[in-house]
Design a protein around this motif. Structure first.
Motif: not given
Length: 339
Positions: A161-164, A237-243, A265-276
């Motif tokens: 995922t990090e590479r993508r 407007i957004g939340w990211l949880g990481i366990t 989808g931009a906000l979800q993509g940004a949150l995924l980047r932060e999670g990764v």
């Protein structure tokens, strides 16, 4: 047949029935992992609480001194928050029968647990069941209503995922660490991102949302193994949880964003980047539960290498407390306070 509360001497038979019934059809690469993924997905059906730990609601179905099945649940009381009257809910965690019994027999155990919950002043009982599981019909027969579905999206190596994920130098505007004071803002985010017909059944008000999710949120804020971030721009407007997972288990990502955030989808993509980015120094698999109506989050995850592992159905049964029962519950609560 008789239904009774489980005893310590029943645990060996209960665990045997549970293990024999633990068969699920998984698809994709996750199906080949040695980890029993379904057991570690948070708060799902067939996620057995260690039997050495006492359960609020654990009952067995017995015939001729032999256990033929069991049901396990827990009671959760909402945290006390100023101006909000605390309520309690119950969740069914497990239901298993010996193979010789018809699936409909489970209805006796379901009804018993719901009635016992009602006696304790708990009128709402929730359950998550693997999709297409035959026991769904037993829950429907006992008054449970389906209100949503979830997909478990999974990737076997978070490094892929990090590479993508698209690299960006700038951070996410308004991103910060979440805290307990954000609970009401998170509830508003939940309402904004959840269809009314779903929230009306799942969490009709703040008190029920706190009971259903509040304890989990507060644990997330206080434990080092959890990271919680919110995106606030006038409002949340957004939340990211990481366990962060134990060795051999997948990490958990949780994403929630306002559906009207532009571009889509931009906000979800940004949150995924932060999670990764947070998992950059970690190895192994990761998964994320996504509701069936959250199409944007599903697409973002799929575009970045996640695939559907399995699904689950969310159901609830609501019973009505009589005026007398409500009074009895209040008196019991007062006794607990003053004793």
């Amino acid at each position: 047949m008789e239904i009774r509360s489980a005893q310590v001497t029943d645990l060996a038979q209960i665990e045997k029935i549970y293990n024999e019934g633990l068969t699920l059809d998984l698809s994709g690469k996750g199906a080949n992992t040695p980890v029993k993924l379904w057991q570690i997905i948070n708060r799902v059906f067939a996620s057995l609480i260690p039997l050495a730990i006492p359960s609020d609601l654990l009952y067995v179905l017995e015939s001729e001194n032999e256990i033929k099945g069991f049901i396990q649940g827990e009671i959760i009381y909402g945290n006390s928050i100023k101006g909000v009257q605390a309520v309690g809910i119950a969740r069914i965690l497990n239901l298993a029968l010996v193979k010789q019994l018809p699936p409909g027999t489970g209805g006796m155990l379901i009804d018993h647990l719901c009635n016992e919950s009602l006696q304790k002043g708990i009128s709402r009982v929730y359950v998550r069941v693997p999709e297409k599981h035959p026991v769904i019909e037993s829950f429907k027969a006992q008054g449970f209503l389906h209100y949503a579905s979830e997909e478990v999206l999974y990737i076997d190596d978070i490094k892929r995922t990090e590479r993508r994920v698209k690299k960006r130098q700038e951070g996410v505007e308004g991103l910060r660490k979440a805290s307990q004071k954000d609970l009401f803002g998170l509830f508003n985010l939940y309402l904004a991102s959840t269809p009314k017909k779903v929230s009306a059944k799942e969490s009709p008000d703040f008190a029920h949302w706190i009971a259903l999710y509040g304890s989990e949120w507060l644990n997330r804020f206080s434990q080092r193994s959890h990271h919680n971030l919110v995106v606030e721009r006038t409002e949340i407007i957004g939340w990211l949880g990481i366990t962060f997972a134990h060795p051999g288990e997948p990490h958990t990502l949780s994403i929630m964003a306002r559906p009207n955030a532009k571009p889509k989808g931009a906000l979800q993509g940004a949150l995924l980047r932060e999670g990764v980015a947070s998992l950059r120094d970690s190895q192994g698999a990761a998964w994320c539960n996504v509701r069936n109506y959250d199409i944007s989050t599903t697409r973002v995850l799929q575009m970045n290498g996640f695939e559907t592992l399995t699904g689950q159905e969310l159901m609830v049964r609501e019973s009505k407390l009589s005026v007398l029962e409500k009074s009895d519950v209040r008196m019991k609560n007062l006794k607990m306070v003053f004793n």
